[in-house]
Design a protein around this motif. Structure first.
Motif, short mmCIF file in Angstrom:
data_model
loop_
_atom_site.label_atom_id
_atom_site.label_comp_id
_atom_site.label_asym_id
_atom_site.label_seq_id
_atom_site.Cartn_x
_atom_site.Cartn_y
_atom_site.Cartn_z
N PRO A 8 6.16 5.14 4.82
CA PRO A 8 4.72 4.90 4.71
C PRO A 8 4.08 5.95 3.80
O PRO A 8 4.68 6.98 3.49
CB PRO A 8 4.24 5.06 6.15
CG PRO A 8 5.45 4.89 7.00
CD PRO A 8 6.59 5.42 6.19
N GLY A 9 2.84 5.68 3.39
CA GLY A 9 2.10 6.64 2.59
C GLY A 9 1.84 6.20 1.17
O GLY A 9 1.18 6.90 0.40
N GLY A 10 2.33 5.00 0.80
CA GLY A 10 2.09 4.49 -0.55
C GLY A 10 0.75 3.78 -0.65
O GLY A 10 0.08 3.52 0.35
N ASN A 11 0.37 3.46 -1.88
CA ASN A 11 -0.86 2.70 -2.10
C ASN A 11 -0.62 1.23 -1.83
O ASN A 11 0.45 0.69 -2.11
CB ASN A 11 -1.35 2.87 -3.55
CG ASN A 11 -1.80 4.28 -3.83
OD1 ASN A 11 -1.01 5.13 -4.21
ND2 ASN A 11 -3.08 4.55 -3.65
N SER A 12 -1.61 0.56 -1.29
CA SER A 12 -1.53 -0.87 -1.04
C SER A 12 -1.41 -1.64 -2.35
O SER A 12 -2.08 -1.31 -3.33
CB SER A 12 -2.78 -1.34 -0.28
OG SER A 12 -2.85 -2.74 -0.25
N ASN A 13 -0.57 -2.67 -2.36
CA ASN A 13 -0.47 -3.55 -3.52
C ASN A 13 -1.72 -4.40 -3.68
O ASN A 13 -1.99 -4.93 -4.75
CB ASN A 13 0.74 -4.49 -3.38
CG ASN A 13 2.03 -3.79 -3.74
OD1 ASN A 13 2.05 -2.91 -4.59
ND2 ASN A 13 3.11 -4.18 -3.08
N TYR A 14 -2.50 -4.54 -2.60
CA TYR A 14 -3.61 -5.46 -2.59
C TYR A 14 -4.96 -4.76 -2.75
O TYR A 14 -5.89 -5.33 -3.31
CB TYR A 14 -3.58 -6.29 -1.30
CG TYR A 14 -2.21 -6.87 -1.05
CD1 TYR A 14 -1.57 -7.64 -2.03
CD2 TYR A 14 -1.53 -6.66 0.13
CE1 TYR A 14 -0.31 -8.16 -1.82
CE2 TYR A 14 -0.26 -7.19 0.35
CZ TYR A 14 0.34 -7.94 -0.64
OH TYR A 14 1.58 -8.46 -0.44
N LYS A 15 -5.06 -3.54 -2.24
CA LYS A 15 -6.28 -2.75 -2.42
C LYS A 15 -5.83 -1.32 -2.73
O LYS A 15 -5.50 -0.55 -1.83
CB LYS A 15 -7.16 -2.79 -1.17
CG LYS A 15 -7.77 -4.17 -0.93
CD LYS A 15 -8.87 -4.15 0.12
CE LYS A 15 -9.52 -5.52 0.25
NZ LYS A 15 -10.64 -5.53 1.21
N SER A 16 -5.76 -0.99 -4.02
CA SER A 16 -5.09 0.22 -4.47
C SER A 16 -5.71 1.50 -3.92
O SER A 16 -5.07 2.55 -3.90
CB SER A 16 -5.08 0.27 -6.00
OG SER A 16 -6.40 0.20 -6.51
N GLU A 17 -6.97 1.43 -3.45
CA GLU A 17 -7.60 2.63 -2.92
C GLU A 17 -7.08 2.98 -1.53
O GLU A 17 -7.32 4.08 -1.02
CB GLU A 17 -9.13 2.46 -2.86
CG GLU A 17 -9.64 1.45 -1.84
CD GLU A 17 -9.69 0.03 -2.36
OE1 GLU A 17 -10.39 -0.81 -1.75
OE2 GLU A 17 -9.03 -0.24 -3.38
N PHE A 18 -6.33 2.07 -0.91
CA PHE A 18 -5.82 2.30 0.44
C PHE A 18 -4.47 3.02 0.39
O PHE A 18 -3.57 2.62 -0.35
CB PHE A 18 -5.63 0.97 1.17
CG PHE A 18 -6.84 0.54 1.95
CD1 PHE A 18 -7.88 -0.12 1.34
CD2 PHE A 18 -6.93 0.79 3.32
CE1 PHE A 18 -8.99 -0.54 2.04
CE2 PHE A 18 -8.04 0.38 4.03
CZ PHE A 18 -9.07 -0.28 3.39
N ILE A 19 -4.34 4.10 1.16
CA ILE A 19 -3.05 4.73 1.41
C ILE A 19 -2.54 4.14 2.73
O ILE A 19 -3.20 4.26 3.76
CB ILE A 19 -3.17 6.27 1.54
CG1 ILE A 19 -3.79 6.84 0.26
CG2 ILE A 19 -1.80 6.87 1.82
CD1 ILE A 19 -2.95 6.63 -0.99
N MET A 20 -1.40 3.51 2.67
CA MET A 20 -0.93 2.76 3.83
C MET A 20 -0.24 3.66 4.85
O MET A 20 0.62 4.49 4.52
CB MET A 20 0.05 1.66 3.38
CG MET A 20 -0.55 0.70 2.34
SD MET A 20 -2.13 -0.03 2.87
CE MET A 20 -1.59 -1.07 4.21
#
Length: 247
Positions: A141-153
């Motif tokens: 975990p900890g990557g950027n969302s493919n769908y909303k790049s501002e989100f750290i997953m």
């Protein structure tokens, strides 16, 4: 038997849901009935009956359609639909409660609890990406969302459907080759709450997430690739979505 958003019956159900959102229930009902009439297998019958049920005027008619949905779901015997059993049995229990049949209500409520507490999916599991990785690597975990790049997953996501992972790889950012890796969770995991019991009953895309890393154990070489037109349409839909990500 694999769930696909590009299936014609699924498309009709999506159109029906769109009519519901626009406040046009009669048009929605027509589309759901059309989906039922065009359904050719148990998965399509299960899905379409589920939506027809919620447009019935009486509890008796609603129960009839819910039980038709359940009957087709039970014939499939795979994890694509088993995740829908808790909600389906609970809805049936509520109907029996309204019909003053407490024993039937209790029986179905207990079945709902049983299926909710004992998920059955044992994999194999897949993760789609454009990253070039190797067997033994960990996806964390900890990557950027493919769908909303501002989100750290806060979680790492995966699926039990190789075609679903392939579609996720196609949507991933970057120009590298699409890769679908076979993965094993290293810790506990849960149904993806962004998809489970949302538009469709249960977790038909067998989408999961974990706060612990996934270990790559292999790479899938074959999956059904969608057309560039379909991928672009879906990408635009995601970009325009106002929905919140449950992180």
């Amino acid at each position: 038997m694999e769930f696909s958003p590009f299936n014609n019956v699924v498309k009709l159900c999506l159109q029906g849901m769109s009519m519901e959102e626009k406040g046009e229930p009669e048009e929605a009902k027509k589309l759901f009935l059309q989906a039922w009439n065009e359904a050719t297998n148990d998965l399509e019958k299960f899905l379409s009956a589920h939506y027809v049920a919620r447009h019935q005027q009486t509890v008796t008619d609603k129960l009839k359609w819910l039980e038709a949905s359940l009957d087709h779901a039970l014939k499939i015997n795979d994890d694509t639909v088993k995740s829908a059993f808790p909600a389906l049995y609970l809805n049936i229990a509520q109907c029996y409660e309204e019909l003053s049949q407490p024993e039937k209500a209790k029986e179905n409520a207990e079945l709902a609890k049983q299926y909710k507490e004992h998920p059955s999916d044992k994999g194999p599991f897949y993760h789609g990406t454009k990253a070039d990785l190797k067997v033994g690597d960990l996806l964390s975990p900890g990557g950027n969302s493919n769908y909303k790049s501002e989100f750290i997953m806060n979680h790492i996501y995966f699926t039990g459907l190789v075609n679903g992972a392939g579609f996720a790889a196609a949507l991933a950012k970057g120009d590298a080759r699409e890769r679908v890796y076979i993965v094993e969770p290293t810790g506990s995991f849960e149904n993806d709450p962004n998809l489970t019991d949302k538009k469709f009953p249960g977790n038909p895309t067998r989408s999961y997430r974990s706060a612990e890393p996934l270990k790559i154990v292999g790479e899938a070489k074959e999956w059904v690739r969608q057309s560039e037109e379909d991928i672009q349409k879906f990408r635009e839909k995601l970009e325009n979505s106002k929905g919140e990500i449950i992180n």
